[in-house]
Write a protein that holds these residues in place. Structure first.
Motif, PDB file in Angstrom:
ATOM      1  N   TRP A 180       7.458  11.970  16.776  1.00 58.66           N
ATOM      2  CA  TRP A 180       7.280  10.501  17.653  1.00 58.66           C
ATOM      3  C   TRP A 180       6.232   9.342  17.956  1.00 58.66           C
ATOM      4  O   TRP A 180       4.936  10.394  17.887  1.00 58.66           O
ATOM      5  N   ILE A 181       5.882   8.665  17.867  1.00 56.18           N
ATOM      6  CA  ILE A 181       4.443   7.855  17.938  1.00 56.18           C
ATOM      7  C   ILE A 181       4.857   7.008  18.884  1.00 56.18           C
ATOM      8  O   ILE A 181       5.969   6.073  18.782  1.00 56.18           O
ATOM      9  N   GLU A 182       4.219   6.793  20.030  1.00 58.04           N
ATOM     10  CA  GLU A 182       4.636   5.999  21.037  1.00 58.04           C
ATOM     11  C   GLU A 182       2.908   4.800  21.166  1.00 58.04           C
ATOM     12  O   GLU A 182       2.292   5.542  20.663  1.00 58.04           O
TER      13      GLU A 182
ATOM     14  N   LEU B  93      -5.022  10.866  19.997  1.00 52.12           N
ATOM     15  CA  LEU B  93      -4.843   9.292  20.191  1.00 52.12           C
ATOM     16  C   LEU B  93      -5.826   8.527  19.022  1.00 52.12           C
ATOM     17  O   LEU B  93      -6.665   9.054  18.307  1.00 52.12           O
ATOM     18  N   ILE B  94      -4.865   7.328  18.131  1.00 53.52           N
ATOM     19  CA  ILE B  94      -5.599   7.063  17.595  1.00 53.52           C
ATOM     20  C   ILE B  94      -6.016   5.561  17.444  1.00 53.52           C
ATOM     21  O   ILE B  94      -5.208   4.928  18.240  1.00 53.52           O
ATOM     22  N   ARG B  95      -7.596   4.561  17.914  1.00 54.68           N
ATOM     23  CA  ARG B  95      -7.029   3.707  17.723  1.00 54.68           C
ATOM     24  C   ARG B  95      -7.027   2.161  16.623  1.00 54.68           C
ATOM     25  O   ARG B  95      -7.290   2.178  15.399  1.00 54.68           O
ATOM     26  N   THR B  96      -5.576   1.742  16.786  1.00 51.75           N
ATOM     27  CA  THR B  96      -4.565   0.957  15.517  1.00 51.75           C
ATOM     28  C   THR B  96      -3.966   0.350  16.739  1.00 51.75           C
ATOM     29  O   THR B  96      -3.008   0.857  17.828  1.00 51.75           O
ATOM     30  N   SER B  97      -2.547  -0.109  15.815  1.00 49.22           N
ATOM     31  CA  SER B  97      -1.605  -1.073  16.729  1.00 49.22           C
ATOM     32  C   SER B  97      -0.593   0.017  15.605  1.00 49.22           C
ATOM     33  O   SER B  97      -0.559   0.218  14.798  1.00 49.22           O
ATOM     34  N   LEU B  98       0.812   0.480  16.619  1.00 53.18           N
ATOM     35  CA  LEU B  98       1.767   0.618  16.195  1.00 53.18           C
ATOM     36  C   LEU B  98       2.283   0.176  15.172  1.00 53.18           C
ATOM     37  O   LEU B  98       3.195   0.757  14.289  1.00 53.18           O
ATOM     38  N   THR B  99       2.515  -1.380  14.978  1.00 59.11           N
ATOM     39  CA  THR B  99       2.969  -2.701  14.146  1.00 59.11           C
ATOM     40  C   THR B  99       2.562  -1.586  12.729  1.00 59.11           C
ATOM     41  O   THR B  99       2.806  -1.543  11.790  1.00 59.11           O
ATOM     42  N   ARG B 100       1.193  -1.390  13.146  1.00 52.81           N
ATOM     43  CA  ARG B 100       0.605  -1.640  11.174  1.00 52.81           C
ATOM     44  C   ARG B 100       0.811  -0.064  11.353  1.00 52.81           C
ATOM     45  O   ARG B 100       0.600   0.349  10.060  1.00 52.81           O
TER      46      ARG B 100
ATOM     47  N   GLU C 181       1.109  -1.162   0.217  1.00 49.27           N
ATOM     48  CA  GLU C 181       0.280   0.179   0.066  1.00 49.27           C
ATOM     49  C   GLU C 181       0.695   1.984  -0.209  1.00 49.27           C
ATOM     50  O   GLU C 181       2.124   1.054   0.486  1.00 49.27           O
ATOM     51  N   PRO C 182       0.496   2.486  -0.581  1.00 50.30           N
ATOM     52  CA  PRO C 182       1.275   3.453  -0.121  1.00 50.30           C
ATOM     53  C   PRO C 182       1.857   4.108   0.473  1.00 50.30           C
ATOM     54  O   PRO C 182       0.702   3.785   1.776  1.00 50.30           O
ATOM     55  N   TYR C 183       2.567   4.657   1.315  1.00 47.16           N
ATOM     56  CA  TYR C 183       2.674   5.305   2.471  1.00 47.16           C
ATOM     57  C   TYR C 183       2.165   6.431   3.034  1.00 47.16           C
ATOM     58  O   TYR C 183       1.768   6.962   1.755  1.00 47.16           O
ATOM     59  N   LEU C 184       1.715   6.692   3.611  1.00 49.99           N
ATOM     60  CA  LEU C 184       0.866   6.941   4.801  1.00 49.99           C
ATOM     61  C   LEU C 184       1.618   8.305   4.421  1.00 49.99           C
ATOM     62  O   LEU C 184       2.375   9.311   4.504  1.00 49.99           O
ATOM     63  N   ASP C 185       0.530  10.324   4.090  1.00 45.35           N
ATOM     64  CA  ASP C 185       0.625  11.390   3.685  1.00 45.35           C
ATOM     65  C   ASP C 185       0.056  11.800   5.218  1.00 45.35           C
ATOM     66  O   ASP C 185       0.198  12.981   5.525  1.00 45.35           O
ATOM     67  N   HIS C 186      -0.986  11.089   5.281  1.00 42.56           N
ATOM     68  CA  HIS C 186      -2.371  11.926   7.004  1.00 42.56           C
ATOM     69  C   HIS C 186      -2.565  10.426   7.848  1.00 42.56           C
ATOM     70  O   HIS C 186      -2.879   9.557   7.318  1.00 42.56           O
ATOM     71  N   LEU C 187      -2.721  10.815   8.594  1.00 42.80           N
ATOM     72  CA  LEU C 187      -3.218  10.315   9.734  1.00 42.80           C
ATOM     73  C   LEU C 187      -4.721  10.557   9.960  1.00 42.80           C
ATOM     74  O   LEU C 187      -4.509  11.333  10.533  1.00 42.80           O
ATOM     75  N   ALA C 188      -5.599   9.805  10.421  1.00 45.15           N
ATOM     76  CA  ALA C 188      -6.478  10.198  11.195  1.00 45.15           C
ATOM     77  C   ALA C 188      -7.350  10.333  12.291  1.00 45.15           C
ATOM     78  O   ALA C 188      -6.789   8.526  12.495  1.00 45.15           O
ATOM     79  N   VAL C 189      -7.718  11.266  12.130  1.00 43.69           N
ATOM     80  CA  VAL C 189      -7.583  11.196  13.909  1.00 43.69           C
ATOM     81  C   VAL C 189      -9.407  11.657  14.383  1.00 43.69           C
ATOM     82  O   VAL C 189      -9.679  12.002  13.383  1.00 43.69           O
TER      83      VAL C 189
ATOM     84  N   THR D 284      -0.321   6.209  20.464  1.00 44.78           N
ATOM     85  CA  THR D 284      -0.239   8.258  21.148  1.00 44.78           C
ATOM     86  C   THR D 284       1.003   8.648  19.847  1.00 44.78           C
ATOM     87  O   THR D 284       1.964   8.453  19.217  1.00 44.78           O
ATOM     88  N   VAL D 285       0.097  10.081  19.063  1.00 42.82           N
ATOM     89  CA  VAL D 285       1.176  10.991  17.403  1.00 42.82           C
ATOM     90  C   VAL D 285       1.030  11.962  18.657  1.00 42.82           C
ATOM     91  O   VAL D 285       0.432  12.610  18.451  1.00 42.82           O
ATOM     92  N   HIS D 286       2.816  11.988  18.603  1.00 42.06           N
ATOM     93  CA  HIS D 286       3.167  12.835  18.768  1.00 42.06           C
ATOM     94  C   HIS D 286       3.759  13.856  17.877  1.00 42.06           C
ATOM     95  O   HIS D 286       4.658  13.536  17.229  1.00 42.06           O
ATOM     96  N   ALA D 287       3.035  15.244  18.120  1.00 44.66           N
ATOM     97  CA  ALA D 287       3.345  16.407  16.890  1.00 44.66           C
ATOM     98  C   ALA D 287       3.431  17.490  16.709  1.00 44.66           C
ATOM     99  O   ALA D 287       2.124  18.247  17.594  1.00 44.66           O
TER     100      ALA D 287
END
Length: 255
Positions: free
Chosen positions: A167-169, A185-192, A143-151, A176-179
């Motif tokens: 950074w992301i933890e 806060l996004i409901r997903t896994s860090l691996t994904r 899949e293409p790399y992400l340009d945006h993260l949806a919160v 938790t996405v630090h920007a």
């Protein structure tokens, strides 16, 4: 045998392996040391193995494996950068997370065929070619790399530019996405999330941390081979020894 340091991934592997009538799951292991203990005590014909794990990587497990018949190896990882190394270890397949049931079934079929076909040369060659095709397919972007993260908020969805992420933890079932001093806060896994970020820009430095390389200011040696990663805004993060080797390759540092 299945080896993965992330419990959900390990449970999925164990469940899908156990559903195959040809396979008996002798053990599930959460790290490389557990895997080596099992390999000392049991004959393992098939090894489904994560690569990036604390203390011992999947490649370390294979290098330290006790003498005896070699198991057929399938790697399961969130990173495509190791595919060539995997083939050098004669891997029967390379599952790039997040993989689906169809991909798993196809890779498992190749692995079972390779185990049976330590057999006639023509059949073995066909299995080797199939394994190589699987590895080459893994390194192509799924899949293409992400340009945006949806919160997702109560009344709207905010978009955070990936370029703005520091950074992301991992936070349980969330990340938790630090920007720019703001946390999302996004409901997903860090691996994904990590699997959809450009590896030339983002690097996993700990099982629970991914960092934007452009934000890294310095690396400070800590105890037991670990490092402290200092970001340009003063944030300090722990980098475990397991992930240091990957950072060395990316940054071409000689520390």
């Amino acid at each position: 045998m299945a080896v993965d340091d992330e419990p959900p991934a390990l449970r999925k592997l164990a469940r899908w392996l156990a559903e195959d009538p040809d396979i008996e799951v002798v053990a599930t292991c959460a790290d490389g040391f557990e895997a080596l203990d099992v390999l000392e005590q049991h004959r393992v014909d098939l090894l489904v193995l994560d690569i990036q794990m604390p203390e011992l990587s999947g490649f370390d497990v294979l290098r330290r494996r006790p003498p005896g018949p070699e198991p057929v190896v399938v790697f399961a990882t969130a990173y495509d950068a190791y595919a060539i190394q995997a083939f050098e270890h004669h891997a029967a397949g390379y599952l790039l997370k997040p993989y689906d049931r169809a991909r798993f079934a196809s890779t498992l079929a190749h692995a079972k065929a390779q185990h049976r076909g330590r057999s006639p040369s023509g059949e073995a060659k066909a299995h080797t070619q199939a394994a190589l095709a699987s590895l080459l397919d893994a390194v192509r972007p799924q899949e293409p790399y992400l340009d945006h993260l949806a919160v997702r908020l109560a009344d709207r969805v905010d978009l955070v530019r990936v370029a703005d992420v520091d950074w992301i933890e991992a936070s349980g079932n969330y990340v938790t996405v630090h920007a720019g001093g703001t946390r999302h806060l996004i409901r997903t896994s860090l691996t994904r999330v990590a699997s959809r970020l450009d590896p030339r820009r983002f690097l996993r430095i700990h099982r629970s941390t991914v960092v934007h390389l452009d934000r890294v200011q310095s690396l400070v040696p800590a105890s037991h081979g670990d490092y402290t990663v200092v970001l340009r805004d003063g944030t300090t993060l722990n980098m475990s020894r397991t992930y240091r080797e990957h950072l060395q390759r990316v940054l071409e540092l000689g520390f």
